[in-house]
Design an enzyme around this catalytic site. Structure first.
Site, mmCIF file in Angstrom:
data_model
loop_
_atom_site.group_PDB
_atom_site.id
_atom_site.type_symbol
_atom_site.label_atom_id
_atom_site.label_comp_id
_atom_site.label_asym_id
_atom_site.label_seq_id
_atom_site.Cartn_x
_atom_site.Cartn_y
_atom_site.Cartn_z
ATOM 1 N N ASP A 1 0.820 -0.925 -0.172
ATOM 2 C CA ASP A 1 0.102 -0.011 -0.025
ATOM 3 C C ASP A 1 0.680 1.307 -0.182
ATOM 4 O OD1 ASP A 1 -1.708 2.294 0.821
ATOM 5 O OD2 ASP A 1 -3.113 0.754 1.915
ATOM 6 N N LYS B 1 -0.962 9.152 2.141
ATOM 7 C CA LYS B 1 -1.569 10.338 3.143
ATOM 8 C C LYS B 1 -0.368 10.487 4.369
ATOM 9 C CE LYS B 1 -6.066 10.285 2.932
ATOM 10 N NZ LYS B 1 -7.568 10.252 3.534
ATOM 11 N N GLU C 1 -1.156 -8.671 -9.066
ATOM 12 C CA GLU C 1 -0.040 -8.188 -9.863
ATOM 13 C C GLU C 1 -0.942 -8.162 -11.212
ATOM 14 O OE1 GLU C 1 4.395 -8.216 -11.792
ATOM 15 O OE2 GLU C 1 3.828 -9.551 -10.042
#
EC number: 2.1.1.33
Length: 252
Positions: free
Chosen positions: A125, A129, A202
């Site tokens: 991930d 942020k 993937e």
């Protein structure tokens, strides 16, 4: 009919090559296998390779088949996902593969100094942020230094342009040695058997026409690490809980 989550959890609890230690389980209790993976589990001195954020564990299983002279440990907190690779490796009788279910934020509690030779980060991930949550941030690099051999190898394989760009700037900011880098792996001259192992996720990225980026770099033990101070364009697409949930276009 496929197994439900409770059945998978029960399987995982019984598998001899699965270690389940979420944050609460090791908060105040040392992990018994720390510093003893070679002697007590793998029973050899072969290099140990980690895959952090392994998902279903297909990459670890694939690497384990290719390199019987290396030991592989897949790490993730999602036990129901890991069940796939854990079950496959158990049924195949693979002795060089293990699974560790835990929070990656405390990964340094499970390995002793110099116990690990390589780390694979496969489709992590990008955590657009917050930099400290990115698995290629200096926050995590300092944790990896606690157990990785000096100049240990780190592989990043990602669909995320944000993650790739951030990692590239982090490497440049700290002068880390790069052995290979490409923005389009499957149109580069490095497509070999190792990088050709494709996970479930993937293949979905490839089916959507996204290019796969790859960086192989080294992490020396010495030197202060600094975060790059640069704005990076956020990924625009949404998938697999990786979303741009604000109106921002860039992030550091």
């Amino acid at each position: 009919m496929g197994k439900n989550k409770l059945e998978k959890f029960a399987d995982m609890a019984s598998y001899p090559h699965v270690f389940e230690y979420p944050y609460s389980a090791v908060d105040n209790v040392p992990f018994d296998m720390k510093g003893k993976w070679h002697k007590e589990f793998f029973k050899n001195d072969n290099p140990i390779v980690l895959e952090l954020g392994c998902g279903r564990g297909e990459y670890t299983v694939g690497l384990g088949r290719m390199f019987p002279d290396k030991n592989f440990i897949a790490v993730d907190i999602k036990g129901a996902r890991m069940w796939t690779g854990a079950t496959e490796s158990l049924q195949a009788g693979m002795k060089n593969v293990a699974f560790l279910r835990t929070n990656i934020e405390i990964i340094d509690r499970f390995f002793a100094e110099g116990e690990v030779s390589e780390i694979w980060l496969t489709f992590s991930d990008p955590q657009m942020k917050k930099a400290t949550k990115r698995l290629t941030s200096t926050y995590f690099m300092e944790r990896y230094r606690k157990f990785l051999v000096s100049n240990g190898i780190i592989h990043l394989k990602t669909d995320s342009n944000f993650m790739f760009t951030y990692t590239k700037y982090m490497i440049e900011e700290n002068g880390l040695p790069v052995e290979f880098i490409t923005e389009d792996l499957y149109h580069s001259d490095l497509v070999d058997d190792i990088l050709g192992i494709k996970t479930y996720y993937e293949q979905q990225w490839l089916d959507r026409g996204l290019s796969i980026k790859y960086i192989k770099f080294l992490l020396p033990q010495e030197g202060e690490l600094r975060e790059p101070d640069i704005e990076i364009e956020l990924d625009s697409y949404r998938s697999y809980n990786r979303s741009k949930r604000s109106g921002l276009q860039t992030s550091k």
